[in-house]
Write an enzyme that holds these catalytic residues in place. Structure first.
Site, PDB file in Angstrom:
ATOM      1  CE  LYS A 112      -4.342  -1.845   1.680  1.00  0.00           C
ATOM      2  NZ  LYS A 112      -5.455  -1.960   2.556  1.00  0.00           N
ATOM      3  CE  LYS A 193      -5.924  -7.789  -1.377  1.00  0.00           C
ATOM      4  NZ  LYS A 193      -7.300  -7.723  -0.530  1.00  0.00           N
ATOM      5  CE  LYS A 196     -13.476  -3.502   0.597  1.00  0.00           C
ATOM      6  NZ  LYS A 196     -12.189  -3.040   1.245  1.00  0.00           N
TER       7      LYS A 196
END
Ligand code: AQP
Length: 328
Positions: A112, A193, A196
């Site tokens: 992230k 993966k 969202k």
């Protein structure tokens, strides 16, 4: 007393079939076997910038969706994390027993952080807050997708370290992964993966996508250069489509092989799309009924917070006492 289950989901973007198959479906399935607490983790969401107005709306939308997938508020407590301040109180106490090196090894934080120019300290602390969510309720079982396995191991390490420093305080939580669907990959890129917050309209199937959008995304999904399904030599994209089908329909491994071996990719995609549309249709119908009832979702969330607060307070008081902190 029945063992307690705890799990959470961030109100970031729209929940997708990866969230559903990896975690949410399991939440609904096991809720009656345990004392269940399901959390909308808004404090985790703000470890990356969120538009405030959008975040407020997403919290209620996600709560409506969790009710629509079958979380039963008569039985399970549905809670917004920031409505129970003990989450942050315990997170601080756990932060103080967590070596920084443990956090620096977490791969999700690294992934992230890569996409950000600057990152807040909250992103590094994310797994400590997650440990606090779990340990606050002395949860024995934590149903999650595979991406959260490392964080769960860390939660156990933190609990163990606290117990050895200050005496037995926390129940040791166990990870509960689904047998199929623990890691659903992006439709446009089966090496990453499904997420969202990933950009790209062909990446994820949202639980609220209309049937035409679902079909379009699946029909355009990335496969490989083989002509048809071969269980001995299949690429990540085909494996992902088969996992989605299997997780939605509950078909066993042998039946999957019999049904799909030699099938051309266009036909495979059509069958996957049919299964996804058919499974999401009743969820979407329930969702629209739930959000049409004024005040219902907010009431469920208020009652959830009221129900779990005594448990959270009790753990925090025990932890404060164990650490020698001031208790009036
Ligand atoms: N692709 C996935 N396959 C299976 N399970 C998944 N989960 C997430 N993605 C997949 C599981 O869904 C639960 C809730 O996830 P989360 O919202 O807490 O955060 P996340 O894991 O970071 O999910 P996203 O979709 O990738 O969100 P963003 O983009 O906001 O970070 C968890 O149990 C997770 O394992």
């Amino acid at each position: 007393m029945r063992a307690r289950v705890l799990s959470g989901i961030q109100p970031t973007g729209s929940p997708h079939i990866g969230n559903y198959l990896g975690a949410l479906k399991n939440w609904a399935r096991i809720q009656y076997d345990y004392e269940s607490i399901y959390c909308i983790v808004d404090l985790h969401a703000v470890t990356l910038y969120q538009d405030p107005q959008e975040l407020r709306a997403k919290i209620l939308e996600l709560a409506g969706m969790l009710l629509a997938i079958g979380i039963d508020p008569k039985h399970s407590a549905l809670v917004v994390q920031s409505a129970v301040p003990e989450h942050t109180e315990l997170a601080w106490m756990l932060t103080c027993v967590t070596p920084v090196g443990w956090l620096e090894r977490m791969t999700q934080h690294k992934a992230k952080a890569e996409a950000q120019e600057t990152i807040g300290d909250g992103l590094l602390q994310y797994p400590v807050l997650m440990a606090a969510d779990i340990l606050l309720y002395q949860a024995a079982i934590v149903p999650v997708g595979e991406d959260q396995k490392q964080h769960l191991e860390l939660a156990r390490d933190i609990a163990q370290r606290f117990n050895s420093l200050y005496g037995e305080t926390f129940v040791m939580p166990a990870t509960h992964l689904p047998t199929v669907g623990a890691r659903i990959m992006g439709l446009d890129d089966p090496e990453t993966k499904m997420s969202k917050s990933a950009v790209g309209s062909g990446h994820a199937v949202s639980l609220l996508d209309p049937p035409a959008a679902i079909r379009k995304k699946i029909m355009r999904s990335t496969t490989d250069s083989n002509p048809a399904v071969d269980f001995q030599a299949m690429g990540a994209g085909v494996r992902n489509l088969l996992s989605i089908y299997q997780a939605f329909t509950g078909t066993d491994g042998d039946a999957m092989e019999a049904q799909f071996t030699g099938m051309r990719y266009g036909d495979l995609k059509k069958q996957v799309a049919d299964a996804v549309v058919a499974s999401l249709e009743p969820i979407q119908k329930r969702y629209h009924e739930i959000v049409a009832e004024p005040g219902y979702v907010a009431r469920v969330l208020r009652e959830g917070a009221e129900r779990v607060t005594p448990i959270a307070r009790d753990t925090c008081d025990k932890v404060k006492h164990a650490m020698g902190l001031y208790t009036a």
